[in-house]
Scaffold this active site. Structure first.
Site, PDB file in Angstrom:
ATOM      1  N   ARG A 111       0.844  -1.203   0.000  1.00 29.45           N
ATOM      2  CA  ARG A 111       0.000   0.000   0.000  1.00 29.45           C
ATOM      3  C   ARG A 111       0.874   1.246   0.000  1.00 29.45           C
ATOM      4  NH1 ARG A 111      -5.512  -1.245   3.227  1.00 29.45           N
ATOM      5  NH2 ARG A 111      -6.625  -1.077   1.287  1.00 29.45           N
ATOM      6  N   GLN A 116      -1.990   3.040  -5.516  1.00 31.45           N
ATOM      7  CA  GLN A 116      -3.381   3.363  -5.146  1.00 31.45           C
ATOM      8  C   GLN A 116      -4.379   3.082  -6.275  1.00 31.45           C
ATOM      9  OE1 GLN A 116      -3.356   7.308  -3.485  1.00 31.45           O
ATOM     10  NE2 GLN A 116      -2.718   6.564  -1.482  1.00 31.45           N
ATOM     11  N   ASP A 119      -5.554  -0.517  -6.258  1.00 28.26           N
ATOM     12  CA  ASP A 119      -5.926  -1.044  -4.949  1.00 28.26           C
ATOM     13  C   ASP A 119      -7.393  -1.508  -4.923  1.00 28.26           C
ATOM     14  OD1 ASP A 119      -6.324  -1.606  -2.322  1.00 28.26           O
ATOM     15  OD2 ASP A 119      -5.358   0.191  -1.565  1.00 28.26           O
ATOM     16  N   SER A 122      -9.245  -1.407  -1.539  1.00 26.57           N
ATOM     17  CA  SER A 122      -9.817  -0.096  -1.186  1.00 26.57           C
ATOM     18  C   SER A 122     -11.065   0.210  -2.007  1.00 26.57           C
ATOM     19  CB  SER A 122      -8.787   1.020  -1.410  1.00 26.57           C
ATOM     20  OG  SER A 122      -7.781   0.943  -0.439  1.00 26.57           O
ATOM     21  N   TYR A 215      -1.835  -0.787   8.649  1.00 26.20           N
ATOM     22  CA  TYR A 215      -2.931  -1.591   9.189  1.00 26.20           C
ATOM     23  C   TYR A 215      -2.894  -1.595  10.719  1.00 26.20           C
ATOM     24  CZ  TYR A 215      -3.659  -3.607   4.541  1.00 26.20           C
ATOM     25  OH  TYR A 215      -3.926  -3.791   3.222  1.00 26.20           O
TER      26      TYR A 215
HETATM   27  P1  NAD Z   1      -8.762  -2.985   7.054  1.00 25.10           P
HETATM   28  O1  NAD Z   1      -9.904  -3.339   6.167  1.00 25.10           O
HETATM   29  O2  NAD Z   1      -7.670  -3.968   7.268  1.00 25.10           O
HETATM   30  O3  NAD Z   1      -9.364  -2.646   8.519  1.00 25.10           O
HETATM   31  C1  NAD Z   1     -10.451  -1.757   8.685  1.00 25.10           C
HETATM   32  C2  NAD Z   1     -10.219  -0.915   9.909  1.00 25.10           C
HETATM   33  O4  NAD Z   1     -10.382  -1.701  11.090  1.00 25.10           O
HETATM   34  C3  NAD Z   1      -8.818  -0.299   9.999  1.00 25.10           C
HETATM   35  O5  NAD Z   1      -8.925   1.107  10.001  1.00 25.10           O
HETATM   36  C4  NAD Z   1      -8.275  -0.850  11.313  1.00 25.10           C
HETATM   37  O6  NAD Z   1      -7.438   0.077  11.987  1.00 25.10           O
HETATM   38  C5  NAD Z   1      -9.553  -1.130  12.074  1.00 25.10           C
HETATM   39  N1  NAD Z   1      -9.432  -2.047  13.223  1.00 25.10           N
HETATM   40  C6  NAD Z   1      -8.721  -3.201  13.331  1.00 25.10           C
HETATM   41  N2  NAD Z   1      -8.871  -3.743  14.567  1.00 25.10           N
HETATM   42  C7  NAD Z   1      -9.722  -2.927  15.244  1.00 25.10           C
HETATM   43  C8  NAD Z   1     -10.277  -2.954  16.560  1.00 25.10           C
HETATM   44  N3  NAD Z   1      -9.992  -3.925  17.433  1.00 25.10           N
HETATM   45  N4  NAD Z   1     -11.108  -1.950  16.905  1.00 25.10           N
HETATM   46  C9  NAD Z   1     -11.396  -0.946  16.050  1.00 25.10           C
HETATM   47  N5  NAD Z   1     -10.914  -0.856  14.797  1.00 25.10           N
HETATM   48  C10 NAD Z   1     -10.081  -1.838  14.402  1.00 25.10           C
HETATM   49  O7  NAD Z   1      -8.091  -1.616   6.649  1.00 25.10           O
HETATM   50  P2  NAD Z   1      -8.211  -0.778   5.312  1.00 25.10           P
HETATM   51  O8  NAD Z   1      -9.433   0.052   5.385  1.00 25.10           O
HETATM   52  O9  NAD Z   1      -8.056  -1.674   4.150  1.00 25.10           O
HETATM   53  O10 NAD Z   1      -6.915   0.150   5.377  1.00 25.10           O
HETATM   54  C11 NAD Z   1      -6.346   0.632   6.551  1.00 25.10           C
HETATM   55  C12 NAD Z   1      -5.487   1.824   6.211  1.00 25.10           C
HETATM   56  O11 NAD Z   1      -4.488   1.494   5.246  1.00 25.10           O
HETATM   57  C13 NAD Z   1      -6.212   2.978   5.543  1.00 25.10           C
HETATM   58  O12 NAD Z   1      -7.046   3.701   6.304  1.00 25.10           O
HETATM   59  C14 NAD Z   1      -5.011   3.759   5.050  1.00 25.10           C
HETATM   60  O13 NAD Z   1      -4.412   4.493   6.079  1.00 25.10           O
HETATM   61  C15 NAD Z   1      -4.105   2.673   4.590  1.00 25.10           C
HETATM   62  N6  NAD Z   1      -4.221   2.561   3.117  1.00 25.10           N
HETATM   63  C16 NAD Z   1      -3.182   2.978   2.358  1.00 25.10           C
HETATM   64  C17 NAD Z   1      -3.272   2.891   0.960  1.00 25.10           C
HETATM   65  C18 NAD Z   1      -2.140   3.335   0.091  1.00 25.10           C
HETATM   66  O14 NAD Z   1      -1.334   4.123   0.518  1.00 25.10           O
HETATM   67  N7  NAD Z   1      -2.045   2.815  -1.130  1.00 25.10           N
HETATM   68  C19 NAD Z   1      -4.408   2.385   0.371  1.00 25.10           C
HETATM   69  C20 NAD Z   1      -5.467   1.981   1.182  1.00 25.10           C
HETATM   70  C21 NAD Z   1      -5.350   2.061   2.565  1.00 25.10           C
END
Ligand code: NAD
Length: 362
Positions: A111, A116, A119, A122, A215
């Site tokens: 990521r 992006q 992705d 996402s 993550y």
């Molecule tokens: P995900 O689907 O793995 O998880 C969803 C959410 O659950 C996350 O925000 C995580 O922190 C939260 N979570 C996990 N355990 C938890 C708990 N016990 N209680 C409450 N919340 C909890 O995550 P995602 O949405 O696929 O992505 C996470 C982050 O990755 C994004 O928000 C972003 O910062 C980053 N990201 C970066 C890129 C990139 O740079 N290319 C692209 C997508 C996402």
């Protein structure tokens, strides 16, 4: 797969593959569940059935991982690209290795900024987050927005979103657009600003569990206890709860216990977006609506398939952006120096290439 309606190519993206000199072959009728008829795809060839397609493809684009029979029909040494659920199935990984398939699982995409546009996690999470807010609004016995009528004013519903990643943020934005008051919580502290920028209130539990790669990590027992205690007030006051918490490669963390549900207000709707990976809520049944006392717990599955036109468009573009730099004059030339490509390789030349998956599958 029953319930799956998405496609890995849409007509505009087919034209782009053709522009690179690639020949596109598709199963006849495959687009119908996503409202794309065969005649929408100009200049492509149709295979009579999936087996014929698997046997002919040099690069196979998929939405769901192929089953053992389909993998058996694939050309040895061909490329498989899509969401392959790489963590869950050691038998599938073995079949891919035996067939010398070069498999790229988009769940493993590094990521970084450059990736992006590829992705798919996402893009599909954004669709799912939007849908979960609508499911909550649809099943709630209350209005989401404030409503003024001749005899008074109805207060807006209180929506609590747990997990403020891509899906959670989209659920927050959608619930806000419908007019609900939204509170949200995540273990990654950087989400506070993102939540607040959408006009929602951040619930601070004091638990911070940022892991690697952007993550979250799993919580310790003490952290989980603190989280439960501090979340109790918001959980007890909400009219709808949407849970989206996930940890890559692991079962979804259990955050809402049956006891917490029993303390909720009557008529609350709970939408557990993590139902397919074990659920954030005790008592969620994937694909079912379950009443726990007076609380409705919904465990939707194939959520992005509820919006198959746009989910397919987004997904098809993600796949194209991944593979197109390696197609020149109709020929495929992979570049193993490319960190994004190499980073999401599951199997190649008979080997399991991804260290993280290797660790999980053993
Ligand atoms: P995900 O689907 O793995 O998880 C969803 C959410 O659950 C996350 O925000 C995580 O922190 C939260 N979570 C996990 N355990 C938890 C708990 N016990 N209680 C409450 N919340 C909890 O995550 P995602 O949405 O696929 O992505 C996470 C982050 O990755 C994004 O928000 C972003 O910062 C980053 N990201 C970066 C890129 C990139 O740079 N290319 C692209 C997508 C996402």
């Amino acid at each position: 797969m029953p319930g799956e309606r998405r496609l890995s190519v849409v007509p505009d993206v087919v034209k782009k593959y053709q522009g690179l000199g690639a020949q596109v072959l598709m199963q006849s009728g495959a687009g119908v569940p996503a409202h794309y008829r065969d005649d929408a795809f100009a200049g492509i060839d149709f295979a009579a059935d999936a087996q014929a397609l698997y046997a002919a493809a040099d690069v196979l684009l998929c939405v769901q991982p192929p089953n053992a029979e389909q993998l058996g029909a694939m050309k040895p040494g061909s490329v498989l690209l899509g969401m392959l659920q790489p963590w869950g199935d050691a038998d599938r990984a073995k079949l891919l290795m035996d067939k010398q398939i070069t498999a790229f699982a988009l769940e493993l995409l590094p990521r970084i900024t450059r990736s992006q546009s590829m992705d798919a996690l996402s893009s599909q999470a954004a669709v799912a987050g939007y849908e979960c807010a609508l499911i909550a609004a649809d099943h709630s016995p209350k209005f989401f927005p404030m409503l003024t009528y001749a005899a008074g004013t109805i207060r807006p519903a209180k929506v609590l979103v747990i997990g403020a990643g891509v899906a959670g943020l989209q659920a927050i934005a959608t619930a806000r657009r419908i007019g609900a008051m939204v509170e949200a919580y995540d273990v990654r502290p950087e989400t506070r600003e993102q939540v607040e920028s959408l006009g929602a209130k951040f619930v601070d539990t004091g638990v911070s569990a940022a892991g690697s790669g952007g993550y979250a990590r799993e919580l310790t027992d003490e952290e989980r206890a603190q989280q439960t205690e501090r979340l109790a007030k918001a959980v007890g006051q909400c009219d709808a709860l949407i849970t989206t918490a996930a940890i890559p490669g692991k079962r979804a963390p259990k955050i809402i216990s049956a006891d917490m549900i029993r303390r909720m207000k009557p008529g609350v709707v709970v939408v557990d977006m993590a139902a397919e990976t074990g659920g954030n809520v005790e008592g969620t049944v994937p694909g079912e609506k379950t009443w726990i006392d007076d609380v409705l717990v919904i465990g939707p599955t194939h959520i992005a398939s509820r919006m198959p036109v746009h989910a397919s468009e987004m997904y098809a573009k993600n796949l194209f952006n991944f593979i197109s730099p390696f197609i020149k004059d109709g020929a495929l030339a992979l570049d193993w120096e490319d960190e994004v490509m190499a980073g999401c390789c599951l199997t190649h030349a008979g080997e399991l290439r991804h260290a993280g998956v290797k660790q999980v599958l053993g």
